[in-house]
Write a protein that holds these residues in place. Structure first.
Motif, short mmCIF file in Angstrom:
data_model
loop_
_atom_site.label_atom_id
_atom_site.label_comp_id
_atom_site.label_asym_id
_atom_site.label_seq_id
_atom_site.Cartn_x
_atom_site.Cartn_y
_atom_site.Cartn_z
N ILE A 35 -1.42 -17.57 -5.29
CA ILE A 35 -2.90 -17.60 -5.35
C ILE A 35 -3.35 -18.45 -6.54
CG2 ILE A 35 -4.87 -16.14 -6.04
CD1 ILE A 35 -4.09 -14.22 -3.88
N ASN A 36 -2.63 -18.36 -7.64
CA ASN A 36 -3.01 -19.14 -8.83
C ASN A 36 -2.91 -20.64 -8.61
OD1 ASN A 36 -3.89 -17.16 -10.53
ND2 ASN A 36 -1.82 -16.62 -11.18
N THR A 37 -2.21 -21.06 -7.55
CA THR A 37 -2.14 -22.50 -7.29
C THR A 37 -3.39 -23.02 -6.60
OG1 THR A 37 -1.03 -22.27 -5.15
CG2 THR A 37 0.40 -22.45 -7.10
N PHE A 38 -4.23 -22.14 -6.05
CA PHE A 38 -5.49 -22.66 -5.48
C PHE A 38 -6.75 -22.00 -6.00
CE2 PHE A 38 -5.26 -19.18 -2.55
CZ PHE A 38 -3.94 -19.13 -2.08
N VAL A 39 -6.59 -21.06 -6.92
CA VAL A 39 -7.76 -20.46 -7.55
C VAL A 39 -7.93 -21.04 -8.94
CG1 VAL A 39 -8.49 -18.31 -8.66
CG2 VAL A 39 -7.88 -18.31 -6.25
N LYS A 40 -9.18 -21.44 -9.29
CA LYS A 40 -9.41 -22.10 -10.58
C LYS A 40 -9.39 -21.09 -11.71
CE LYS A 40 -13.24 -24.59 -11.79
NZ LYS A 40 -14.27 -25.50 -11.28
N LYS A 41 -10.19 -20.01 -11.49
CA LYS A 41 -10.31 -19.04 -12.57
C LYS A 41 -10.56 -17.66 -12.00
CE LYS A 41 -12.87 -18.53 -16.83
NZ LYS A 41 -14.30 -18.25 -16.88
N MET A 42 -9.81 -16.69 -12.50
CA MET A 42 -10.10 -15.31 -12.13
C MET A 42 -10.60 -14.59 -13.37
SD MET A 42 -7.89 -13.97 -9.09
CE MET A 42 -6.85 -12.74 -9.78
N PRO A 43 -11.79 -13.98 -13.30
CA PRO A 43 -12.25 -13.20 -14.45
C PRO A 43 -11.25 -12.07 -14.74
CG PRO A 43 -13.93 -13.29 -12.71
CD PRO A 43 -12.69 -13.93 -12.16
N PRO A 44 -11.17 -11.61 -16.01
CA PRO A 44 -10.21 -10.56 -16.35
C PRO A 44 -10.32 -9.33 -15.44
CG PRO A 44 -11.29 -11.41 -18.32
CD PRO A 44 -11.93 -12.09 -17.16
N VAL A 45 -11.54 -8.98 -15.07
CA VAL A 45 -11.70 -7.78 -14.23
C VAL A 45 -11.12 -8.02 -12.83
CG1 VAL A 45 -14.10 -8.32 -13.63
CG2 VAL A 45 -13.32 -5.98 -13.45
N ALA A 46 -11.12 -9.29 -12.39
CA ALA A 46 -10.52 -9.62 -11.08
C ALA A 46 -9.01 -9.38 -11.15
CB ALA A 46 -10.81 -11.07 -10.70
N TYR A 47 -8.41 -9.77 -12.28
CA TYR A 47 -6.96 -9.51 -12.47
C TYR A 47 -6.68 -8.02 -12.45
CZ TYR A 47 -5.11 -14.14 -13.30
OH TYR A 47 -4.69 -15.41 -13.13
N ALA A 48 -7.55 -7.25 -13.11
CA ALA A 48 -7.35 -5.80 -13.15
C ALA A 48 -7.41 -5.22 -11.73
CB ALA A 48 -8.40 -5.15 -14.04
N LEU A 49 -8.35 -5.73 -10.93
CA LEU A 49 -8.46 -5.24 -9.54
C LEU A 49 -7.23 -5.66 -8.72
CD1 LEU A 49 -12.27 -5.92 -8.90
CD2 LEU A 49 -11.13 -3.69 -8.91
N ALA A 50 -6.82 -6.92 -8.93
CA ALA A 50 -5.64 -7.42 -8.20
C ALA A 50 -4.41 -6.57 -8.53
CB ALA A 50 -5.39 -8.88 -8.57
N LYS A 51 -4.27 -6.25 -9.80
CA LYS A 51 -3.12 -5.47 -10.23
C LYS A 51 -3.15 -4.07 -9.63
CE LYS A 51 -0.68 -4.53 -14.33
NZ LYS A 51 -1.03 -3.73 -15.49
N ALA A 52 -4.35 -3.52 -9.53
CA ALA A 52 -4.47 -2.15 -9.02
C ALA A 52 -4.31 -2.08 -7.49
CB ALA A 52 -5.82 -1.56 -9.43
N PHE A 53 -4.80 -3.09 -6.77
CA PHE A 53 -4.93 -2.91 -5.31
C PHE A 53 -4.19 -3.92 -4.44
CE2 PHE A 53 -8.90 -1.08 -7.15
CZ PHE A 53 -8.59 0.25 -6.87
N TRP A 54 -3.57 -4.95 -5.01
CA TRP A 54 -2.79 -5.89 -4.18
C TRP A 54 -1.32 -5.53 -4.24
CZ3 TRP A 54 -5.24 -11.26 -5.80
CH2 TRP A 54 -6.42 -11.44 -5.06
N PRO A 55 -0.57 -5.69 -3.15
CA PRO A 55 -1.05 -6.02 -1.81
C PRO A 55 -1.91 -4.88 -1.24
CG PRO A 55 1.36 -6.23 -1.98
CD PRO A 55 0.88 -5.54 -3.22
N GLY A 56 -2.98 -5.25 -0.53
CA GLY A 56 -3.85 -4.22 0.04
C GLY A 56 -5.18 -4.76 0.52
N PRO A 57 -6.05 -3.85 0.99
CA PRO A 57 -7.27 -4.26 1.70
C PRO A 57 -8.45 -4.64 0.80
CG PRO A 57 -7.08 -1.89 1.76
CD PRO A 57 -5.86 -2.39 1.02
N LEU A 58 -8.19 -5.53 -0.15
CA LEU A 58 -9.24 -5.99 -1.07
C LEU A 58 -9.27 -7.52 -1.07
CD1 LEU A 58 -11.24 -5.55 -3.50
CD2 LEU A 58 -9.22 -5.78 -4.98
N THR A 59 -10.47 -8.09 -0.87
CA THR A 59 -10.64 -9.55 -0.96
C THR A 59 -11.45 -9.85 -2.21
OG1 THR A 59 -10.53 -9.88 1.43
CG2 THR A 59 -11.69 -11.57 0.16
N LEU A 60 -10.98 -10.79 -3.01
CA LEU A 60 -11.71 -11.19 -4.21
C LEU A 60 -12.29 -12.59 -4.00
CD1 LEU A 60 -9.14 -10.01 -6.93
CD2 LEU A 60 -11.25 -8.85 -6.19
#
Ligand code: TXA
Ligand code: MG
Length: 320
Positions: free
Chosen positions: A64-89
């Motif tokens: 994902i980091n190869t095509f996403v420019k910037k993820m806010p810190p809270v997006a990383y926290a959500l990704a860590k908590a819920f991916w893989p899973g039913p969450l789209t950022l």
């Protein structure tokens, strides 16, 4: 059996074909996200306006980091908590992501699905998959391969059949404004779960207003609709109000007295919102095939998945 399906699907996707894939939420209509011709075919097969952006499905945060420019810190926290899973950022995209995917927006919706079949497929591919739900635009999302066959047979190269999907509702979508999370679409991951990580968040409710629709497209008030007219509310009251109509009832946990049982579906006899969510779209598909004049749907308890279900019910309701 499944391995053969996955290998065949991977070969077809590499050739630029469309493949219907299972995910833990709903079935998706997938193509190589970096093959613009294939992505254009997704829009035409779904009859989806090109103003409605697609979600990218990827194997890992690293890709994902190869095509996403910037993820806010809270997006990383959500990704860590819920991916893989039913969450789209929804986050800012790199230039290399074709703008047809994002409908010209500077952002892109990304998610790492958890379904073992789609994970095995992504592991075989050198590119992410663009995949909207595998239904004609505006119709009910498919939660079984059979639903995809009924709507899109002959229009896709291959349909992977992995049975009924586990969640039954689309992913929850979270976007960011000045790095603050905003709920764009209620989905299979309840708002309460997200708020355990983020604290209270705002929900951008579905609307028909153009300005707001441009911030987060795909939120038009009517969507996911069956072809049969549908109403929601207190089932007994609705039944009384339409004495001359042939009614089909979708019930949360018990059937409606005075209506033939063959025209009724009970979603979860033990009142599980999880089970009701899993079965809800299949119930709409089933009702839409019956020769009835009106589908009536309940109001679910307004918490967790009940909130998502109530929103899906509201958006499915229309008058003819
Ligand atoms: O569970 C799911 O999310 C399924 C499975 C297949 O992954 N996919 C899905 O895709 O529901 P689709 O295309 O039916 O819905 C995607 C939603 C649309 O409402 C779209 O407008 C929104 O995501 N979306 C995608 N990219 C966006 C962006 N950059 N900004 C705002 N909304 C976006
Ligand atoms: Mg959809």
């Amino acid at each position: 059996m499944k391995n053969i399906q996955i290998t065949e699907a991977a070969e077809l996707l590499k050739k630029g074909e469309l493949v219907a894939i299972p995910t833990e939420t709903v079935y998706g209509l997938a193509a190589n996200a970096f093959d613009e011709k294939a992505v254009k075919r997704i829009f035409s097969v779904k009859q989806r306006p090109t103003t409605s952006p697609l979600i990218l499905h990827s194997y890992s945060l690293e890709t994902i980091n190869t095509f996403v420019k910037k993820m806010p810190p809270v997006a990383y926290a959500l990704a860590k908590a819920f991916w893989p899973g039913p969450l789209t950022l929804v986050v800012s995209k790199k230039k290399r992501v074709p703008s047809i995917l994002s409908a010209g927006l500077p952002t892109i919706g990304v998610r790492i699905p958890s379904h073992p079949v789609v994970r095995a497929l992504l592991a075989k591919l050198p590119f992410p998959l663009a995949a909207p739900s595998a239904n004609p635009f505006g119709y009910i999302s498919p939660t079984r391969a059979q639903h995809v066959r009924e709507q899109l047979e002959g229009k896709v190269a291959y349909i992977i059949d992995a049975g009924a999907t586990e969640q039954g509702l689309e992913s929850t979508i979270v976007g960011f404004q000045e790095e603050q999370p905003i709920l764009y679409r209620r989905g299979a991951l309840p708002q309460e779960e997200i708020e355990k990580i983020t604290g209270p968040i705002t929900y951008l409710a579905p609307t028909n207003k153009k300005e707001s629709a441009q911030i987060a497209p795909g939120r038009t008030a009517q969507h996911y609709a069956p072809r049969t007219p549908m109403l929601f509310g207190d089932p007994q009251t609705l039944q009384k109000e339409h004495p001359n109509k042939k009614i089909g009832a979708i019930n949360f946990y018990r059937p409606l007295p005075g209506l033939p049982l063959e025209n009724q579906i009970v979603l979860s006899a033990n009142q599980s919102l999880q089970e009701a969510a899993q079965k809800f779209f299949a119930a709409l598909h089933q009702m839409d095939k019956k020769k009835i004049d009106l589908i009536i749907a309940p109001i679910f308890p307004d918490n967790h998945l009940g909130k998502t279900l109530n929103e899906r019910v509201r958006r499915a309701v229309h008058s003819k």
